[in-house]
Scaffold this motif. Sequence first.
Motif, PDB file in Angstrom:
ATOM      1  N   SER A 197       0.846  -1.189   0.000  1.00 11.74           N
ATOM      2  CA  SER A 197       0.000   0.000   0.000  1.00 11.74           C
ATOM      3  C   SER A 197       0.886   1.245   0.000  1.00 11.74           C
ATOM      4  O   SER A 197       2.090   1.161   0.251  1.00 11.74           O
ATOM      5  CB  SER A 197      -0.867   0.012   1.249  1.00 11.74           C
ATOM      6  OG  SER A 197      -0.063   0.276   2.378  1.00 11.74           O
ATOM      7  N   GLY A 198       0.271   2.384  -0.283  1.00 11.32           N
ATOM      8  CA  GLY A 198       1.023   3.632  -0.305  1.00 11.32           C
ATOM      9  C   GLY A 198       1.742   3.913   1.007  1.00 11.32           C
ATOM     10  O   GLY A 198       2.907   4.302   1.018  1.00 11.32           O
ATOM     11  N   GLY A 199       1.034   3.676   2.111  1.00 13.03           N
ATOM     12  CA  GLY A 199       1.639   3.919   3.420  1.00 13.03           C
ATOM     13  C   GLY A 199       2.818   2.993   3.678  1.00 13.03           C
ATOM     14  O   GLY A 199       3.848   3.414   4.201  1.00 13.03           O
ATOM     15  N   GLN A 200       2.670   1.717   3.277  1.00 12.80           N
ATOM     16  CA  GLN A 200       3.766   0.757   3.450  1.00 12.80           C
ATOM     17  C   GLN A 200       4.966   1.146   2.588  1.00 12.80           C
ATOM     18  O   GLN A 200       6.112   1.068   3.032  1.00 12.80           O
ATOM     19  CB  GLN A 200       3.300  -0.651   3.071  1.00 12.80           C
ATOM     20  CG  GLN A 200       2.322  -1.250   4.077  1.00 12.80           C
ATOM     21  CD  GLN A 200       1.721  -2.558   3.577  1.00 12.80           C
ATOM     22  OE1 GLN A 200       1.520  -2.750   2.390  1.00 12.80           O
ATOM     23  NE2 GLN A 200       1.420  -3.454   4.502  1.00 12.80           N
ATOM     24  N   GLN A 201       4.681   1.591   1.366  1.00 10.23           N
ATOM     25  CA  GLN A 201       5.776   2.007   0.484  1.00 10.23           C
ATOM     26  C   GLN A 201       6.541   3.173   1.093  1.00 10.23           C
ATOM     27  O   GLN A 201       7.763   3.239   1.024  1.00 10.23           O
ATOM     28  CB  GLN A 201       5.239   2.425  -0.884  1.00 10.23           C
ATOM     29  CG  GLN A 201       4.663   1.264  -1.664  1.00 10.23           C
ATOM     30  CD  GLN A 201       4.419   1.614  -3.125  1.00 10.23           C
ATOM     31  OE1 GLN A 201       5.006   2.537  -3.664  1.00 10.23           O
ATOM     32  NE2 GLN A 201       3.535   0.884  -3.766  1.00 10.23           N
ATOM     33  N   GLN A 202       5.789   4.074   1.698  1.00 10.24           N
ATOM     34  CA  GLN A 202       6.411   5.242   2.315  1.00 10.24           C
ATOM     35  C   GLN A 202       7.324   4.816   3.464  1.00 10.24           C
ATOM     36  O   GLN A 202       8.399   5.352   3.645  1.00 10.24           O
ATOM     37  CB  GLN A 202       5.307   6.183   2.787  1.00 10.24           C
ATOM     38  CG  GLN A 202       5.525   7.644   2.535  1.00 10.24           C
ATOM     39  CD  GLN A 202       6.234   8.005   1.260  1.00 10.24           C
ATOM     40  OE1 GLN A 202       7.424   8.191   1.234  1.00 10.24           O
ATOM     41  NE2 GLN A 202       5.488   8.127   0.173  1.00 10.24           N
ATOM     42  N   ARG A 203       6.876   3.828   4.243  1.00  9.99           N
ATOM     43  CA  ARG A 203       7.723   3.314   5.323  1.00  9.99           C
ATOM     44  C   ARG A 203       8.985   2.687   4.755  1.00  9.99           C
ATOM     45  O   ARG A 203      10.079   2.850   5.307  1.00  9.99           O
ATOM     46  CB  ARG A 203       6.971   2.258   6.146  1.00  9.99           C
ATOM     47  CG  ARG A 203       5.952   2.851   7.095  1.00  9.99           C
ATOM     48  CD  ARG A 203       5.113   1.754   7.726  1.00  9.99           C
ATOM     49  NE  ARG A 203       3.909   2.300   8.334  1.00  9.99           N
ATOM     50  CZ  ARG A 203       3.797   2.581   9.620  1.00  9.99           C
ATOM     51  NH1 ARG A 203       4.791   2.345  10.432  1.00  9.99           N
ATOM     52  NH2 ARG A 203       2.672   3.088  10.080  1.00  9.99           N
ATOM     53  N   VAL A 204       8.833   1.945   3.646  1.00  8.76           N
ATOM     54  CA  VAL A 204      10.017   1.353   3.014  1.00  8.76           C
ATOM     55  C   VAL A 204      10.964   2.464   2.562  1.00  8.76           C
ATOM     56  O   VAL A 204      12.188   2.354   2.716  1.00  8.76           O
ATOM     57  CB  VAL A 204       9.621   0.471   1.808  1.00  8.76           C
ATOM     58  CG1 VAL A 204      10.860  -0.047   1.105  1.00  8.76           C
ATOM     59  CG2 VAL A 204       8.758  -0.697   2.258  1.00  8.76           C
ATOM     60  N   GLY A 205      10.374   3.558   2.041  1.00 10.57           N
ATOM     61  CA  GLY A 205      11.192   4.699   1.632  1.00 10.57           C
ATOM     62  C   GLY A 205      12.016   5.242   2.792  1.00 10.57           C
ATOM     63  O   GLY A 205      13.194   5.572   2.641  1.00 10.57           O
ATOM     64  N   VAL A 206      11.404   5.296   3.959  1.00 10.30           N
ATOM     65  CA  VAL A 206      12.121   5.783   5.150  1.00 10.30           C
ATOM     66  C   VAL A 206      13.212   4.774   5.551  1.00 10.30           C
ATOM     67  O   VAL A 206      14.348   5.155   5.846  1.00 10.30           O
ATOM     68  CB  VAL A 206      11.140   6.026   6.322  1.00 10.30           C
ATOM     69  CG1 VAL A 206      11.900   6.376   7.586  1.00 10.30           C
ATOM     70  CG2 VAL A 206      10.160   7.137   5.971  1.00 10.30           C
ATOM     71  N   ALA A 207      12.860   3.487   5.510  1.00 11.24           N
ATOM     72  CA  ALA A 207      13.848   2.452   5.856  1.00 11.24           C
ATOM     73  C   ALA A 207      15.037   2.514   4.900  1.00 11.24           C
ATOM     74  O   ALA A 207      16.195   2.421   5.316  1.00 11.24           O
ATOM     75  CB  ALA A 207      13.203   1.062   5.794  1.00 11.24           C
ATOM     76  N   ARG A 208      14.759   2.696   3.621  1.00  8.70           N
ATOM     77  CA  ARG A 208      15.831   2.778   2.627  1.00  8.70           C
ATOM     78  C   ARG A 208      16.759   3.959   2.918  1.00  8.70           C
ATOM     79  O   ARG A 208      17.978   3.857   2.817  1.00  8.70           O
ATOM     80  CB  ARG A 208      15.231   2.899   1.226  1.00  8.70           C
ATOM     81  CG  ARG A 208      16.275   3.067   0.138  1.00  8.70           C
ATOM     82  CD  ARG A 208      15.677   3.024  -1.246  1.00  8.70           C
ATOM     83  NE  ARG A 208      14.857   4.194  -1.532  1.00  8.70           N
ATOM     84  CZ  ARG A 208      14.330   4.453  -2.721  1.00  8.70           C
ATOM     85  NH1 ARG A 208      14.509   3.608  -3.724  1.00  8.70           N
ATOM     86  NH2 ARG A 208      13.600   5.526  -2.901  1.00  8.70           N
TER      87      ARG A 208
END
Lengths: 223, 346
Positions: B137-148
């Motif tokens: 989901s968009g929110g999950q992708q955003q979290r991955v972006g932060v993790a990256r």
Amino acid sequence: MNWLVDFFGNRANWSGSGGIPIRLLEHVEFSLAALLLAMVIAIPLGLLIGHTRRGAVLVVVTANAARALPTLGLVVLIVLLAGVGTTWPVLLPLVALAIPPILVNTYEGIRGVDEDLRDAAYGMGLRGRQVLLRVLVPVALPLILLGLRIAAIQVVATATVAAYVGLGGLGRYIIDGLATKDFPSTIGGAVLVAALALVVQLAFSLLQRVLVSPGVSRRARVR
Amino acid sequence: MITFEGVTKRYGDGTVAVDNLSLQVPTGAITVFVGPSGCGKTTSLRMINRMIDATEGRILLDDQDIREIDPPTLRRGIGYVIQQAGLFPHRKIVDNVATVPYLLGWDKKKARARAMELLERVGLDTKLAGRYPFQLSGGQQQRVGVARALAADPPVLLMDEPFSAVDPVVRASLQDELLRLQAELHKTIVFVTHDIDEAIKLGDTVAVMRVGGHLAQIAAPATLLAEPADAFVEGFLGKDRGIRRLSFVPASGLAVSTERGVPGWSVALDENERPIGWRRDGADGLQPFGTFDLKKDSLRTALDAALLAPPGSAIAVDGDGRFAGVVTREALDEALRRAGQVPGDG
Ligand SMILES: Nc1ncnc2c1ncn2[C@@H]1O[C@H](COP(=O)(O)OP(=O)(O)O)[C@@H](O)[C@H]1O
Ligand SMILES: [Mg+2]
């Protein structure tokens, strides 16, 4: 139907230098040579222009020239100029035929990659070449392969003209058949060319599955 | 510390996106650039990792002029999160997170282990590691972006409207997550948003910009709310500044009575001593109530808790939600009066 049985049922058509396996091999070799040559020229060019966004005019000109180019006319012209019997006069127009779809699709594929994605790639600290090879190419791969497929099928179909200049291939059956009013041979040759085109199509579907990331083709199953 | 010294960015078409900007981004804190669309926030942010080069002036990263650093090298040392996440669609989540470690030449096993650790850190199920971005989901992708962005443990994090494209509920949880992470990691974060409420919630320091890339005011959120520098900042802050400012006044200063009630009312508790309602003397039924955490919550939360309850008093609880006392209207009034008198950093 009878003609097909006549052609494919004739043992003589399956052996010797005029037999189907040899003719098929000639055809494939010839097409492959043209395709590889076109790839070597068009892929790096398409990648470079798509990545740097410089020289896009070249792509447009090539695409338009391709639309106006009568392949058979070109073949005849080159054959007349170069004399019959050598490979290059026929190979060159085939290469010229294959370049535009490869060039245009490679270029469009690379250029069309989402701006945010390019941005993120640079933002992570990838260098220009890393951005191209590690991000843009994998993402643009479906389009690049599409260009190759279109080129390959056009080349396979058009390579029948090789027969005009004594270079063999499946075109022999068609041309010789027409000359001697041997219709089974003509039809059989045409069927073989069509079958080969179909095999090419299948081969590319397979290649697509193997090479394109499931994340790009969105084939992956949720795990 | 990141220092802007008279930084100007003029684009090729003559647009001056940022005009003579000078400010300091303190180490280990969140600095938010906020302002209306087109005011030059993104341009300012992207000059820090040299995605854009300044036309004039200079930017120092811990006293080093960033122009002396080769851009890819600079960027590998600075986390970068953008609005659309910008994940690599052809790579699995775990490899997306490990992007910078791979670039830095870590071995694959170590990079992946680090990526898994970060997925957990940002509140994602590690089962997602083997998925591709389109399966999130968009929110999950955003979290991955932060993790990256955090993968190689960079001291500095740049975030450009990272939560603007997700729905308000997810946005609030991502904001909370960021604050929680920051409490552990103490990164130097520059956060860009056009949303003043987000700026006030997240920023230790908020830089308000106006169109043309001018800095209108830079201050702590409480100061901004109490003393906007001019009409533009005041207008941009919007309504209810007084109430919103109470968010920055800790509730711990309130006078708490340990009585289990106020005249005419008592607080009903369950077997774990957690409040379950107000009971009017002589009545059976329970009335609505509100609680606040005496140690963690703000005066605003305490006031809200009082406004929700018919007796007009707030119930204080401890960290476990157990009854800790009652705050009367009079005690609240006194605290509000003090808050109004002392403008400043609360
Ligand atoms: N590449 C560019 N070329 C020309 N003008 C630009 C470019 N990028 C941004 N701008 C202009 O610079 C100004 C600031 O843009 P930006 O930094 O993106 O603002 P914000 O992030 O605050 O919305 C805007 O007027 C915008 O139109
Ligand atoms: Mg912006």
